[in-house]
Design a protein around this motif. Structure first.
Motif, mmCIF file in Angstrom:
data_model
loop_
_atom_site.group_PDB
_atom_site.id
_atom_site.type_symbol
_atom_site.label_atom_id
_atom_site.label_comp_id
_atom_site.label_asym_id
_atom_site.label_seq_id
_atom_site.Cartn_x
_atom_site.Cartn_y
_atom_site.Cartn_z
ATOM 1 N N ARG B 153 7.665 32.435 77.402
ATOM 2 C CA ARG B 153 8.143 33.161 76.216
ATOM 3 C C ARG B 153 7.290 32.837 74.989
ATOM 4 O O ARG B 153 6.967 33.725 74.192
ATOM 5 N N GLY B 154 6.934 31.572 74.866
ATOM 6 C CA GLY B 154 6.104 31.148 73.731
ATOM 7 C C GLY B 154 4.755 31.821 73.751
ATOM 8 O O GLY B 154 4.287 32.354 72.726
ATOM 9 N N ARG B 155 4.120 31.839 74.930
ATOM 10 C CA ARG B 155 2.785 32.456 75.042
ATOM 11 C C ARG B 155 2.842 33.964 74.808
ATOM 12 O O ARG B 155 1.932 34.540 74.199
ATOM 13 N N GLN B 156 3.897 34.585 75.321
ATOM 14 C CA GLN B 156 4.035 36.037 75.118
ATOM 15 C C GLN B 156 4.150 36.370 73.631
ATOM 16 O O GLN B 156 3.533 37.323 73.153
ATOM 17 N N LYS B 157 4.921 35.572 72.912
ATOM 18 C CA LYS B 157 5.079 35.808 71.468
ATOM 19 C C LYS B 157 3.749 35.597 70.746
ATOM 20 O O LYS B 157 3.401 36.357 69.832
ATOM 21 N N LEU B 158 3.017 34.556 71.168
ATOM 22 C CA LEU B 158 1.721 34.285 70.533
ATOM 23 C C LEU B 158 0.747 35.426 70.811
ATOM 24 O O LEU B 158 -0.003 35.848 69.928
ATOM 25 N N ARG B 159 0.779 35.902 72.032
ATOM 26 C CA ARG B 159 -0.106 37.016 72.411
ATOM 27 C C ARG B 159 0.152 38.229 71.510
ATOM 28 O O ARG B 159 -0.789 38.827 70.968
#
Lengths: 196, 167
Positions: B153-159
């Motif tokens: 979830r964190g990486r998706q938001k950063l992306r």
């Protein structure tokens, strides 16, 4: 090999590399990459020339790469920690010394074993006396209880015999008294009249 | 783990502890205090060092817990996080200019810091500290599956955030 062909080869290698990086990046977003692959991504994005298609994510990976090696705490921080620990250790030692108090021997502490021994002796003596009295009471009780009807009969016979003896002696004594009275009566039956 | 040396095994972790504390509380002074508290607490537990399986995860766990306590206190006192972020941005050290500009550095830091605590901690421990999923799970006291969920979830938001900044 000409210069143009060399440039073409380099471009091909770069294209293959970019494709590999794009694949890695795709797996990275899905959390399917290993630690080593993630390190490859950070190394790749830390270089100056990054293709436009991958540019948006260069900032993230380059930031992560710089953070890994960043030393933000001052050199005096370690010394500060060591000083704080030393101070804390000194405080702890001082507190420990304060807590160790000399043992105080009061009279009650010193006499405690003697008093205990005396208490034990007193208990033993009391218990002995009580048990002795109990045994004596029991022996009397047993004698009373063991007297049978036969013993009572013998005692009654004995008493009757004694009464009989007493009666015999009494009748003999009565007979003796009567004979003495008779003798005295014969002597006085014809008393001589008194002369006026 | 036996024969733990405070100077050789624990002191070298101070930078990692500071980065984690900083990621959670987002304030330099507080992060330094947390690191100091962690090390002092660890020092006072010397008798238990022999029972510690992994001193690195143990120390990071302690640091995270202390940082979360601070964060909770701060939230109770109704201090705005934005203020802390603003202060910290001014005091942040200059990054290596050859790799990333100061502006880009601040942008990346802010985007990570805006994630919920669990997501930004997993991103911090995985992508910056290079820890395994199991180690992260140990530090955070959650399962490996939960670590992956938070990281995903964190990486998706950063992306999404980085893609949006370029548009």
């Amino acid at each position: 090999m000409t210069t143009t062909s060399k440039n073409k080869d380099n471009q091909n290698i770069q294209t293959v590399n970019y494709q590999y990086i794009e694949q890695l990046l795709d797996r990275y977003w899905k959390c399917e990459t290993t630690l080593e692959e993630e390190q490859i991504l950070r190394s790749f994005f830390s270089q100056v020339d990054v293709p436009a298609s991958l540019k948006p994510y260069a900032t993230l990976f380059a930031y992560e790469a710089t953070q890994q090696h960043e030393t933000t705490l001052g050199s005096d921080f370690e010394q500060r920690i060591m000083d704080a620990i030393e101070s804390e250790t000194d405080k702890q030692q001082a507190a420990d010394i304060k807590h160790i108090q000399p043992l105080k021997f009061t009279w009650s502490h010193r006499l405690a074993p003697l008093l205990k021994a005396a208490a034990v002796v007193a208990v033993v003596i009391t218990a002995g006396n009580i048990s002795e009295r109990t045994l004596q009471t029991n022996s009397v009780g047993i004698a009373d209880d063991d007297m049978t009807a036969n013993d009572t009969y013998i005692m009654k016979e004995d008493i009757s015999a004694k009464i009989h003896i007493i009666d015999q002696n009494k009748s003999e004594a009565m007979a003796c008294t009567d004979s003495i009275q008779n003798q005295n009566g014969a002597g006085t039956s014809s008393p001589t009249p008194l002369d006026d | 783990m036996n024969n733990i040396s405070f100077k050789n095994d624990i002191m070298p972790l101070t930078e990692r502890l500071f980065r984690l504390a900083m990621r959670i509380v987002q304030n330099r002074e507080e992060a330094e205090d947390i690191v100091q508290d962690t090390l002092m607490k660890l020092w006072s537990q010397q008798a238990e060092w022999a029972d510690i399986q992994n001193i690195e995860t143990y120390t990071l766990t302690m640091c995270r817990n202390l940082a979360l306590d601070r964060l909770e206190k701060k939230e109770r006192q109704n201090l705005t996080l934005n203020e802390a972020i603003h202060d910290q941005a001014d005091n942040a050290p200059a990054p290596d200019d050859q790799l990333i500009s100061r502006q880009q550095h601040d942008l990346a830091r802010q985007l990570i810091d805006q994630l919920p605590e669990k997501q930004r901690t997993t991103v911090q421990l995985r992508d910056i500290e290079g820890m395994t999923y199991q180690e992260i799970a140990d530090v955070m006291g959650i399962t490996v599956a939960d670590v992956k969920v938070n990281l995903f979830r964190g990486r998706q938001k950063l992306r999404e955030s980085f893609a949006a900044t370029i548009r």
